[in-house]
Design an enzyme around this catalytic site. Structure first.
Site, PDB file in Angstrom:
ATOM      1  N   SER A  62      30.653  16.123  85.475  1.00 49.77           N
ATOM      2  CA  SER A  62      29.274  16.326  85.899  1.00 49.77           C
ATOM      3  C   SER A  62      29.212  16.823  87.335  1.00 49.77           C
ATOM      4  CB  SER A  62      28.395  15.092  85.705  1.00 49.77           C
ATOM      5  OG  SER A  62      27.036  15.492  85.834  1.00 49.77           O
ATOM      6  N   HIS A  67      24.087  14.879 101.142  1.00 49.72           N
ATOM      7  CA  HIS A  67      23.322  15.450 102.247  1.00 49.72           C
ATOM      8  C   HIS A  67      23.547  14.541 103.443  1.00 49.72           C
ATOM      9  CE1 HIS A  67      21.272  17.998  99.338  1.00 49.72           C
ATOM     10  NE2 HIS A  67      21.142  16.914  98.604  1.00 49.72           N
ATOM     11  N   CYS A  82      30.643  11.611  83.444  1.00 49.97           N
ATOM     12  CA  CYS A  82      30.762  11.239  82.040  1.00 49.97           C
ATOM     13  C   CYS A  82      32.185  10.720  81.839  1.00 49.97           C
ATOM     14  CB  CYS A  82      30.546  12.459  81.148  1.00 49.97           C
ATOM     15  SG  CYS A  82      29.008  13.316  81.470  1.00 49.97           S
TER      16      CYS A  82
END
Length: 128
Positions: A62, A67, A82
Site C-alpha cells: 500500500s 509531512h 496489506c
C-alpha cells in the site's frame, strides 16, 4: 479477518534538524520501509522552503506517507499495509526509535474487516 492495517500518527517533539529537509528524512523513511520488510515500488519527496518536507512511498502492500513541520517539531505519518500486520508495526516502531518524539498520538485501524459480510449500501450519499 482484516486485509490491512492502517496506522495514523502525529509525532510531537521531534528534533527539527532531523525533519527540516527531504534529504534528511528520506533515508529514515527508506530505512523504515526496509525494517518493516515492505516492498517499495516508488517514492517521491518534496522540499518546502524554507523548511519542511512531505513524501510518499508507494508500496506493493500500500503506502507510507509523511509531512513535517520542523518549526513545531511535528511529523504526521500514515502507514497502510496489506498482508502481514506486524510489518506496519515494525516500520512504525523503527520511526519512533529514530525520531525520538517526546509524545505521540496515533490510531491503528483494521481495514477491510467486513470482507466476509455482504454489506450493501442503498444510497451512498446518505453515508456522507
Amino acid at each position: 479477518m482484516a486485509v490491512g492495517v492502517h496506522i495514523i500518527a502525529d509525532l510531537y517533539g521531534v528534533d527539527s534538524e532531523l525533519i527540516s529537509s527531504a534529504d534528511g528524512i528520506s533515508p529514515i523513511i527508506e530505512s523504515a520501509i526496509k525494517e518493516g520488510n515492505l516492498t517499495e515500488i516508488s517514492s517521491q519527496y518534496y522540499q518546502f522552503r524554507p523548511m519542511g518536507a512531505s513524501g510518499i512511498a508507494l508500496l506493493a502492500e500500500s503506502h507510507l506517507s509523511f509531512h513535517t513541520w520542523p518549526e513545531h517539531g511535528l511529523v504526521t505519518l500514515d502507514i497502510y499495509t496489506c498482508g502481514e500486520h506486524s510489518n506496519a508495526d515494525r516500520a512504525f516502531n523503527y520511526l519512533l526509535n529514530v525520531l525520538h518524539p517526546t509524545s505521540i498520538e496515533y490510531k491503528k485501524l483494521e481495514r477491510g474487516s467486513k470482507i466476509e459480510e455482504n454489506v450493501k449500501i442503498e444510497n451512498p450519499q446518505m453515508m456522507l
